[in-house]
Design a protein around this motif. Structure first.
Motif, PDB file in Angstrom:
ATOM      1  N   THR A  33       0.834  -1.210   0.000  1.00 51.31           N
ATOM      2  CA  THR A  33       0.000   0.000   0.000  1.00 51.31           C
ATOM      3  C   THR A  33       0.867   1.258   0.000  1.00 51.31           C
ATOM      4  O   THR A  33       0.489   2.262  -0.607  1.00 51.31           O
ATOM      5  CB  THR A  33      -0.977   0.051   1.197  1.00 51.31           C
ATOM      6  OG1 THR A  33      -0.261  -0.232   2.384  1.00 51.31           O
ATOM      7  CG2 THR A  33      -2.101  -0.929   1.028  1.00 51.31           C
ATOM      8  N   ARG A  92       0.329   4.127  -2.843  1.00 50.27           N
ATOM      9  CA  ARG A  92       0.125   5.565  -2.577  1.00 50.27           C
ATOM     10  C   ARG A  92       1.017   6.391  -3.488  1.00 50.27           C
ATOM     11  O   ARG A  92       0.572   7.383  -4.081  1.00 50.27           O
ATOM     12  CB  ARG A  92       0.445   5.873  -1.105  1.00 50.27           C
ATOM     13  CG  ARG A  92      -0.572   5.310  -0.156  1.00 50.27           C
ATOM     14  CD  ARG A  92      -0.130   5.458   1.290  1.00 50.27           C
ATOM     15  NE  ARG A  92      -0.061   6.860   1.698  1.00 50.27           N
ATOM     16  CZ  ARG A  92       0.467   7.255   2.848  1.00 50.27           C
ATOM     17  NH1 ARG A  92       0.979   6.379   3.684  1.00 50.27           N
ATOM     18  NH2 ARG A  92       0.492   8.534   3.150  1.00 50.27           N
ATOM     19  N   LEU A 113      -4.765  14.109  -2.483  1.00 49.28           N
ATOM     20  CA  LEU A 113      -4.956  13.953  -1.034  1.00 49.28           C
ATOM     21  C   LEU A 113      -6.074  12.970  -0.723  1.00 49.28           C
ATOM     22  O   LEU A 113      -5.954  12.120   0.160  1.00 49.28           O
ATOM     23  CB  LEU A 113      -5.267  15.316  -0.391  1.00 49.28           C
ATOM     24  CG  LEU A 113      -4.079  16.242  -0.178  1.00 49.28           C
ATOM     25  CD1 LEU A 113      -4.554  17.593   0.352  1.00 49.28           C
ATOM     26  CD2 LEU A 113      -3.097  15.621   0.814  1.00 49.28           C
ATOM     27  N   VAL A 114      -7.179  13.088  -1.472  1.00 49.67           N
ATOM     28  CA  VAL A 114      -8.326  12.209  -1.211  1.00 49.67           C
ATOM     29  C   VAL A 114      -7.967  10.760  -1.537  1.00 49.67           C
ATOM     30  O   VAL A 114      -8.230   9.847  -0.740  1.00 49.67           O
ATOM     31  CB  VAL A 114      -9.552  12.662  -2.039  1.00 49.67           C
ATOM     32  CG1 VAL A 114     -10.642  11.596  -2.003  1.00 49.67           C
ATOM     33  CG2 VAL A 114     -10.085  13.981  -1.498  1.00 49.67           C
ATOM     34  N   ASP A 169      -5.017   9.389  -1.645  1.00 52.06           N
ATOM     35  CA  ASP A 169      -4.038   8.948  -0.662  1.00 52.06           C
ATOM     36  C   ASP A 169      -4.730   8.563   0.650  1.00 52.06           C
ATOM     37  O   ASP A 169      -4.432   7.527   1.245  1.00 52.06           O
ATOM     38  CB  ASP A 169      -3.040  10.091  -0.421  1.00 52.06           C
ATOM     39  CG  ASP A 169      -1.783   9.590   0.265  1.00 52.06           C
ATOM     40  OD1 ASP A 169      -1.253   8.553  -0.176  1.00 52.06           O
ATOM     41  OD2 ASP A 169      -1.347  10.224   1.237  1.00 52.06           O
ATOM     42  N   GLY A 170      -5.688   9.415   1.048  1.00 56.27           N
ATOM     43  CA  GLY A 170      -6.434   9.139   2.280  1.00 56.27           C
ATOM     44  C   GLY A 170      -7.224   7.846   2.184  1.00 56.27           C
ATOM     45  O   GLY A 170      -7.281   7.065   3.144  1.00 56.27           O
ATOM     46  N   LEU A 171      -7.810   7.603   0.996  1.00 56.13           N
ATOM     47  CA  LEU A 171      -8.589   6.375   0.825  1.00 56.13           C
ATOM     48  C   LEU A 171      -7.698   5.138   0.943  1.00 56.13           C
ATOM     49  O   LEU A 171      -8.083   4.142   1.554  1.00 56.13           O
ATOM     50  CB  LEU A 171      -9.302   6.387  -0.533  1.00 56.13           C
ATOM     51  CG  LEU A 171     -10.505   7.332  -0.631  1.00 56.13           C
ATOM     52  CD1 LEU A 171     -11.059   7.349  -2.049  1.00 56.13           C
ATOM     53  CD2 LEU A 171     -11.590   6.917   0.366  1.00 56.13           C
ATOM     54  N   LEU A 191      -4.897   4.952   2.604  1.00 54.19           N
ATOM     55  CA  LEU A 191      -4.541   4.842   4.018  1.00 54.19           C
ATOM     56  C   LEU A 191      -5.646   4.167   4.813  1.00 54.19           C
ATOM     57  O   LEU A 191      -5.400   3.300   5.646  1.00 54.19           O
ATOM     58  CB  LEU A 191      -4.297   6.238   4.600  1.00 54.19           C
ATOM     59  CG  LEU A 191      -2.866   6.735   4.607  1.00 54.19           C
ATOM     60  CD1 LEU A 191      -2.797   8.122   5.225  1.00 54.19           C
ATOM     61  CD2 LEU A 191      -1.991   5.770   5.401  1.00 54.19           C
ATOM     62  N   LEU A 192      -6.884   4.558   4.514  1.00 51.19           N
ATOM     63  CA  LEU A 192      -8.044   3.985   5.194  1.00 51.19           C
ATOM     64  C   LEU A 192      -8.129   2.496   4.898  1.00 51.19           C
ATOM     65  O   LEU A 192      -8.314   1.664   5.791  1.00 51.19           O
ATOM     66  CB  LEU A 192      -9.309   4.700   4.725  1.00 51.19           C
ATOM     67  CG  LEU A 192     -10.578   4.390   5.508  1.00 51.19           C
ATOM     68  CD1 LEU A 192     -10.495   5.012   6.893  1.00 51.19           C
ATOM     69  CD2 LEU A 192     -11.801   4.916   4.757  1.00 51.19           C
ATOM     70  N   ASN A 218      -5.737   0.562   4.045  1.00 51.62           N
ATOM     71  CA  ASN A 218      -4.623  -0.086   4.737  1.00 51.62           C
ATOM     72  C   ASN A 218      -4.975  -0.361   6.204  1.00 51.62           C
ATOM     73  O   ASN A 218      -4.705  -1.430   6.732  1.00 51.62           O
ATOM     74  CB  ASN A 218      -3.385   0.797   4.638  1.00 51.62           C
ATOM     75  CG  ASN A 218      -2.144   0.094   5.172  1.00 51.62           C
ATOM     76  OD1 ASN A 218      -1.859  -1.025   4.775  1.00 51.62           O
ATOM     77  ND2 ASN A 218      -1.449   0.740   6.080  1.00 51.62           N
ATOM     78  N   ARG A 219      -5.634   0.616   6.823  1.00 54.16           N
ATOM     79  CA  ARG A 219      -6.017   0.434   8.229  1.00 54.16           C
ATOM     80  C   ARG A 219      -7.004  -0.704   8.379  1.00 54.16           C
ATOM     81  O   ARG A 219      -6.961  -1.459   9.354  1.00 54.16           O
ATOM     82  CB  ARG A 219      -6.641   1.720   8.778  1.00 54.16           C
ATOM     83  CG  ARG A 219      -5.622   2.765   9.191  1.00 54.16           C
ATOM     84  CD  ARG A 219      -6.315   3.992   9.745  1.00 54.16           C
ATOM     85  NE  ARG A 219      -6.790   3.776  11.114  1.00 54.16           N
ATOM     86  CZ  ARG A 219      -6.037   3.983  12.192  1.00 54.16           C
ATOM     87  NH1 ARG A 219      -4.799   4.379  12.062  1.00 54.16           N
ATOM     88  NH2 ARG A 219      -6.532   3.797  13.387  1.00 54.16           N
TER      89      ARG A 219
END
Lengths: 366, 232
Positions: free
Chosen positions: B154, B158, B211-212, B214-216, B218-219, B221-222
């Motif tokens: 991930t 990114r 940014l959006v 990348d944030g998705l 990251l989410l 990945n979590r």
């Protein structure tokens, strides 16, 4: 039963890892493979579940030639425990333990229920089930490793230096619990270690391998200590083997002397019939340590924990000659303290008396 | 082409919001096509990089040449790749699929190494244990190796996504409809005097999109990697 029939492993570069090994690991017993590095002990172990394929010879499990089985079928029937446990970091503890039953197609719910039972069996509380391996200590991870190997109730377990990576105190706990577990389960176990003390402690029989993959001696631990077959085995088995061999002989019921005692928290006595050392026990009769009457300081009127010499070991009545002798040798008074199974004082013995006992046993045996 | 006539007439860079309000239908269309042009190639690229990365991990001698070749692919200038793909694949010179194809090439170039390194991050004893308890090769890959490699993969995804957002804009300059059009427009409207609003709007939308996305990731990945969050 696992049987090595003239098994060899040669590598293309000419290295001989295992040379014509013939060995039987009897059912329900622990067979330990021990030897210096390069002796082929791990290679031998891995040839059993065919992580490594033998160059020649065959390995049989209960009269089935393993070479004829699909490797994944074979492996799912053999429990496997390695150094550092090798847990799956991305799965919870319960799912780590349930891995093999799930591979075998068992019902998920049943597999997890059984996994939680197994966790308790290896001494981990049930609430660990939902944690991840990274949240556990090395010793705890290794318990999970053992539980995972037991999950599908395999008749055979292979263990490759499972307790080498944990500190000595935890290792001893794990060893003791492993023996207790094996006492209940009676698996056919092949156990690899480089530690001769571990081999002697755990093995029903011990196979000492020499560099180049040749079997030097296969014997029960006591025989290995008392009758090493050659200089290599004698050297490998190491010092103190006469003393260590005493761990395999029961001391029987020791005839003890009554020991004068003083109560912990009670008044300091003015003197003792038995010289300068007096044994201190608590209200339950459990020995806590020795008090030296000559080293009392002014103003010390009651017996406290801080005043005690605690270096002495305790011998349990019905224990081994080694424990009895050690209790005498480690006692500052020269009197070895003997307790019963619940830890209450019975009396004391002297080293001279234990030595007489040892000589009597040797005379009887020869 | 868009003209500045009828729009809020200031050429101050800060008037990009006014510019957006005036042209929002067109701008949102570009934003949408920019989004899928950025995302789809990464998805396809990952699907191609997984078997290649597995190969590079499984057969160690494959790793160095594969990493060199895919690394070199990344050095081909994007504009050259956009122009070269139609003749090579026999497409018309402004076929809409040439851009996703080029971006897929870049994504593969980036992700092969990431997948191989991610798989290499799986502890040796975990692999051994997986084989020893009876996983077959494919089962071990999907149930053990890949899940453990997710955090590393991930991280690479990114980078690939954000890089794509910027490369897609370049495709705008050869006439593809995406946020890159805002830069062409700004350039055309900047004679004789500079006219910044569409250019600033293009930058702002590209950054927001990056940014959006990348944030998705990251989410995601979590969600996929709960085991990395736990503290001892």
């Amino acid at each position: 039963m696992i049987r090595f029939d003239t098994v060899s492993k040669h590598y293309p570069d000419g290295t001989v890892a295992v040379d014509e090994l013939n060995l039987v690991a009897p059912s329900g017993q622990i067979t330990v493979l021990v030897g210096p590095s390069g002796c082929g002990k791990t290679t031998s172990l891995r040839m059993i579940n065919r992580m490594i394929e033998p160059t020649s010879g065959s390995i049989w499990i209960d009269d089935v030639d393993t070479a004829g089985m699909a490797t994944h079928e074979l492996r799912r029937r053999i429990g496997y425990v390695i150094q550092h446990a090798g847990l799956f970091p991305h799965r919870t503890i319960v799912d780590n333990v349930a891995a093999v039953p799930l591979l075998l197609g068992h019902n998920k719910k049943q597999a997890r229920t059984r996994a939680v039972e197994l966790l308790e069996r290896v001494g981990l509380p049930a609430h660990f089930a939902k944690r991840y391996p990274a949240q556990l200590s090395g010793g705890q991870q290794q318990r999970v490793g053992v539980a995972r190997a037991l999950a599908a109730d395999p008749p055979v377990m292979l263990m490759d230096e499972p307790f080498s990576a944990v500190d000595p105190v935890v290792r001893e706990q794990l060893q003791d619990e492993f023996l207790r577990l094996q006492g209940d389960l009676g698996k056919t176990i092949v156990f690899v270690t480089h530690d001769i003390d571990e081999a002697i402690k755990l093995g029903d029989q011990v196979a000492v391998l020499r560099v180049g993959g040749r079997l030097a001696q296969l014997a029960p631990p006591q025989e290995l200590l008392s009758r090493p077959v050659d200089a290599f085995v004698a050297g490998f088995v190491g010092r103190d083997r006469g003393y260590r061999a005493l761990a395999f002989t029961s001391a029987g019921t020791l005839s003890t002397h009554a020991e004068q005692t003083v109560a912990l928290g009670g008044p300091v006595p003015s003197g003792s019939d038995d010289g300068t050392w007096i044994l201190v026990v608590d209200a339950a009769g459990t020995p806590h340590g020795w008090l030296n009457l000559e080293h009392l300081r002014a103003g010390e009127e009651t017996v406290t924990e801080e005043m005690l010499y605690r270096g002495g070991t305790l011998a349990t009545q019905g224990g081994t000659l080694r424990a009895a002798l050690d209790a005498c040798l480690s006692s500052p008074s020269g009197r070895g303290v003997v307790v019963d199974a619940s830890g209450c004082l019975i009396g004391s013995v002297t080293a001279r008396e234990v030595l007489d006992l040892i000589e009597a046993r040797t005379a009887m045996a020869s | 082409m868009i003209s500045a006539a009828g729009t809020s007439s200031s050429s101050s860079p800060l008037h990009f919001i006014g510019y957006f309000m005036d042209h929002r239908h067109e701008d949102l269309g570009w934003l949408w096509s920019h989004t899928w042009l950025s995302v789809l190639p990464v998805v396809i690229g990952l699907a191609i990089a997984l078997p290649l990365g597995w190969l590079a991990r499984r057969h160690r001698f494959v790793y160095p040449p594969l990493i060199s070749i895919t690394g070199l692919l990344y050095t081909i200038p994007s504009i050259a790749l956009f122009v070269m793909i139609p003749p090579i694949l026999g497409l018309s010179s402004l076929d809409p699929i040439q851009v996703p194809i080029a971006l897929t090439v870049y994504s593969v170039a980036l992700l092969v190494r990431v997948v191989a390194d991610g798989l290499a991050s799986v502890p040796e004893e975990t692999l051994q244990a997986a084989s020893a308890i009876g996983y077959k090769d494919l089962g071990r890959f999907f149930k053990v190796e890949l899940p453990i490699a997710v955090p590393v993969i991930t991280a690479g995804v990114r980078v690939a996504l954000v890089a794509n957002v910027s490369i897609v804009a370049v495709a705008g300059t050869i006439g593809m409809s995406n946020l890159g059009q805002l830069f062409t427009t700004g350039f055309q409207l900047s004679t004789p005097t500079p006219y910044y609003p569409p250019i600033v709007l293009g930058i702002v939308l590209c950054v927001l999109l990056a940014l959006v996305l990348d944030g998705l990731v990251l989410l995601l990945n979590r969600i996929l990697v709960p085991w990395r969050r736990v503290a001892r």
